[in-house]
Design an enzyme around this catalytic site. Structure first.
Site, PDB file in Angstrom:
ATOM      1  N   GLU A  63       0.851  -1.197   0.000  1.00  0.00           N
ATOM      2  CA  GLU A  63       0.000   0.000   0.000  1.00  0.00           C
ATOM      3  C   GLU A  63       0.874   1.229   0.000  1.00  0.00           C
ATOM      4  O   GLU A  63       1.830   1.311   0.774  1.00  0.00           O
ATOM      5  CB  GLU A  63      -0.854   0.124   1.280  1.00  0.00           C
ATOM      6  CG  GLU A  63      -1.997  -0.816   1.396  1.00  0.00           C
ATOM      7  CD  GLU A  63      -2.781  -0.610   2.713  1.00  0.00           C
ATOM      8  OE1 GLU A  63      -2.836   0.533   3.227  1.00  0.00           O
ATOM      9  OE2 GLU A  63      -3.308  -1.598   3.209  1.00  0.00           O
ATOM     10  N   GLU A  81      -9.129   9.642   4.940  1.00  0.00           N
ATOM     11  CA  GLU A  81      -9.346   8.207   4.723  1.00  0.00           C
ATOM     12  C   GLU A  81     -10.346   7.926   3.600  1.00  0.00           C
ATOM     13  O   GLU A  81     -10.289   6.885   2.955  1.00  0.00           O
ATOM     14  CB  GLU A  81      -9.815   7.525   6.016  1.00  0.00           C
ATOM     15  CG  GLU A  81      -8.774   7.493   7.125  1.00  0.00           C
ATOM     16  CD  GLU A  81      -7.603   6.565   6.830  1.00  0.00           C
ATOM     17  OE1 GLU A  81      -7.770   5.642   6.013  1.00  0.00           O
ATOM     18  OE2 GLU A  81      -6.519   6.785   7.400  1.00  0.00           O
ATOM     19  N   LYS A 127     -15.411   4.649   5.031  1.00  0.00           N
ATOM     20  CA  LYS A 127     -14.232   4.787   5.888  1.00  0.00           C
ATOM     21  C   LYS A 127     -14.410   6.055   6.725  1.00  0.00           C
ATOM     22  O   LYS A 127     -15.314   6.854   6.474  1.00  0.00           O
ATOM     23  CB  LYS A 127     -12.970   4.881   5.018  1.00  0.00           C
ATOM     24  CG  LYS A 127     -12.761   3.634   4.164  1.00  0.00           C
ATOM     25  CD  LYS A 127     -11.335   3.467   3.709  1.00  0.00           C
ATOM     26  CE  LYS A 127     -10.549   2.708   4.760  1.00  0.00           C
ATOM     27  NZ  LYS A 127      -9.186   2.401   4.324  1.00  0.00           N
ATOM     28  N   GLU A 172     -13.686   5.761  -0.747  1.00  0.00           N
ATOM     29  CA  GLU A 172     -14.568   4.828  -0.031  1.00  0.00           C
ATOM     30  C   GLU A 172     -15.345   5.575   1.056  1.00  0.00           C
ATOM     31  O   GLU A 172     -14.768   6.015   2.035  1.00  0.00           O
ATOM     32  CB  GLU A 172     -13.719   3.699   0.578  1.00  0.00           C
ATOM     33  CG  GLU A 172     -13.065   2.812  -0.468  1.00  0.00           C
ATOM     34  CD  GLU A 172     -12.044   1.851   0.135  1.00  0.00           C
ATOM     35  OE1 GLU A 172     -12.446   0.873   0.762  1.00  0.00           O
ATOM     36  OE2 GLU A 172     -10.833   2.111  -0.033  1.00  0.00           O
TER      37      GLU A 172
END
Ligand SMILES: *[C@@H]1O[C@H](CO)[C@@H](O)[C@H](O)[C@H]1NC(C)=O
Ligand SMILES: *[C@@H]1O[C@H](CO)[C@@H](O)[C@H](O)[C@H]1NC(C)=O
Length: 337
Positions: free
Chosen positions: A257, A317, A312, A309
């Protein structure tokens, strides 16, 4: 046999003369209630030339969508499943039977990733037994093209600056030695999550933006004979140094990541900054691999993440995505490379 060895040596010599390159993939995080259906996501990977996908947990719909796609898959085992799997071989066999076996012929599994960022922590000691259990299942099936590994963050370090001073923290060292011993034996790499963004955002006075973004015009951190022009290389070498200090010299690394949020933290985050970071990371992985300490290392990488997303935590985030989930449009251009 001799002939094969000679050919292998010749190929190695050939590879050493060319600059090492590695593939780049993208993390397909799915914590959103507005994401495209998996079949469309697989199409997006293909249309954008993204040849590797990391999944945080198995999902039958996603795995079905991946059939015949030729996309290399790193498949995660959920953290909360590790304790049971560490002592219960049937749980491991059941996971394999549900998530790998039915897809073996047409999904290109490359990694089973046992847990995510669990060292140090309460679950850390379950990682190795679960890895060993999966290896036993794979050995039993003579499947030597799937690698069992785990994924750790920079939280394993006691010190990581400069890279040559890097050591595993007291609360991580023992478990890391065991995991690395197993990876050395199976000849599989360790997966590492690295975020120069968080290092920069937490200390913008001392951490240069251009160093974090691969845009520094020259060496920023001199570490003995080794000069660092970007922070990612320093973070990777911190792992090589910490491993070397516990006697591990032959375990490879994969950046599982990395990324930069496009919004959520004032002017530390923007589509332009995110684009610069991710484009340069992709270039770094696919054209000029190796680090100051290990110039010949081949280090594949995965960008985090495919989509913004919305389930999250609010803020940065939710804004690591390369693509908008609802329109499938890029937040900023990175792919195709
Ligand atoms: C891995 O090996 C199995 C069994 O030989 C095979 O079915 C599968 O296609 C292979 N996968 C890849 C990605 O090569
Ligand atoms: C953010 O704004 C501050 C204050 O104007 C400025 O000093 C800093 O360079 C800016 N940072 C970025 C990354 O644009």
């Amino acid at each position: 046999m001799m002939r094969l060895v000679q050919i292998a040596i010749a190929l190695c010599a050939l590879a050493a003369t060319a600059e090492a390159v590695a593939p780049i993939g993208v993390n397909y995080g799915r914590l959103g209630d507005n994401l495209p259906p998996p079949a469309e996501v697989v199409q997006m990977f293909q249309q954008n030339g993204i040849t590797k996908m990391r999944l945080f947990d198995p999902d039958v719909n996603v795995l079905n969508a991946l059939r015949n796609s030729k996309i290399g898959v790193a498949l995660g085992v959920r953290n909360q499943d590790l304790q049971l799997m560490s002592t219960n071989m049937d749980a491991v066999k059941g996971w394999f039977a549900a998530n790998i076996e039915p897809f073996l012929n047409d999904v290109a599994f490359e990694f089973i990733v046992v847990g995510n960022e669990l060292v140090p922590g309460e679950l850390a000691n379950f990682i190795l037994p679960v890895m060993q259990n999966f290896q036993a299942v794979l050995d039993g099936r003579k499947l030597d093209n799937i690698s069992v590994t785990t994924c750790v963050a920079t939280s394993v370090f006691g010190n990581s600056y400069p890279p040559s001073a890097s050591v595993f923290a007291d609360n991580s060292r023992e478990v890391m030695i065991k995991i690395l011993g197993f990876l050395a034996y199976t000849q599989n790499p360790l997966l590492i999550n690295l975020y120069p963004y968080f290092a920069y955002a937490s200390d913008p006075v001392n951490v240069r933006l251009d160093y974090a973004q691969f845009t520094a015009p020259g060496v920023v951190v001199q570490d003995g004979p080794l000069g660092y022009q970007n922070m990612l290389d320093a973070m990777i070498d911190a792992f090589f140094w910490a491993m070397e200090k516990v006697g591990v010299n032959n375990v490879g690394l994969v950046v599982s990541e990395t990324g930069w949020p496009s919004a959520g933290n004032g002017n530390f985050t923007s589509p332009t900054l995110a684009s610069t970071y991710n484009k340069n990371f992709a270039k770094r992985i696919t054209t000029k691999n190796g680090t100051p300490k290990k110039p010949d290392a081949v280090i594949p990488g995965f960008i985090f993440a495919m989509f913004n997303e919305n389930q999250k935590p609010a803020g940065v985030e939710q804004n690591f995505g390369l693509f908008l989930p609802t329109t499938k449009q890029p937040v900023y251009p990175v792919f195709p490379l």
